[in-house]
Design an enzyme around this catalytic site. Structure first.
Site, PDB file in Angstrom:
ATOM      1  N   CYS A  54     -69.413 -32.796  -4.131  1.00  0.00           N
ATOM      2  CA  CYS A  54     -70.053 -31.594  -3.610  1.00  0.00           C
ATOM      3  C   CYS A  54     -68.953 -30.675  -3.083  1.00  0.00           C
ATOM      4  O   CYS A  54     -68.115 -31.104  -2.287  1.00  0.00           O
ATOM      5  CB  CYS A  54     -71.030 -31.952  -2.491  1.00  0.00           C
ATOM      6  N   ASP A  61     -71.596 -36.737  -5.547  1.00  0.00           N
ATOM      7  CA  ASP A  61     -72.909 -36.487  -6.118  1.00  0.00           C
ATOM      8  C   ASP A  61     -73.015 -37.303  -7.397  1.00  0.00           C
ATOM      9  O   ASP A  61     -72.045 -37.443  -8.137  1.00  0.00           O
ATOM     10  CB  ASP A  61     -73.098 -35.000  -6.455  1.00  0.00           C
TER      11      ASP A  61
END
Length: 94
Positions: A54, A61
């Site tokens: 991220c 992520d």
């Protein structure tokens, strides 16, 4: 002969040792000539282990990417696609 021609220019396919770069690397993608342009068919890749960072929090992520396409003149070489997707591992992006 057709196989040798299809492999021409592919650097990842058949390599004895694979270097996994962890920096964003669009140059990892390679293509080859579609040998069956006379009919339509689907090529599908399922990538269930996609990871990236991220860009705001720096946290990892995770996701699954599904790619389906009907090739025209060129096709994506699957090992190079995997190396390209791995290159997102330490890349911060949405």
């Amino acid at each position: 002969m057709a196989r040798e021609k299809a492999e021409e220019g592919l650097t990842s396919l058949g390599a004895q040792r694979t270097d996994y770069g962890y920096d964003y690397a669009p140059e990892a993608l390679e293509t080859f000539q579609n040998q069956h342009t006379d009919h339509d068919y689907w090529v599908r890749f399922n990538c269930p282990e996609f990871t990236t960072l991220c860009p705001i929090t720096g946290q990892p992520d995770y996701g699954t990417i599904y790619i389906s396409y009907m090739p025209a003149e060129r096709m994506v070489e699957s090992k190079s696609l995997k190396l390209y997707l791995v290159s997102f591992r330490n890349h911060g992006d949405f």
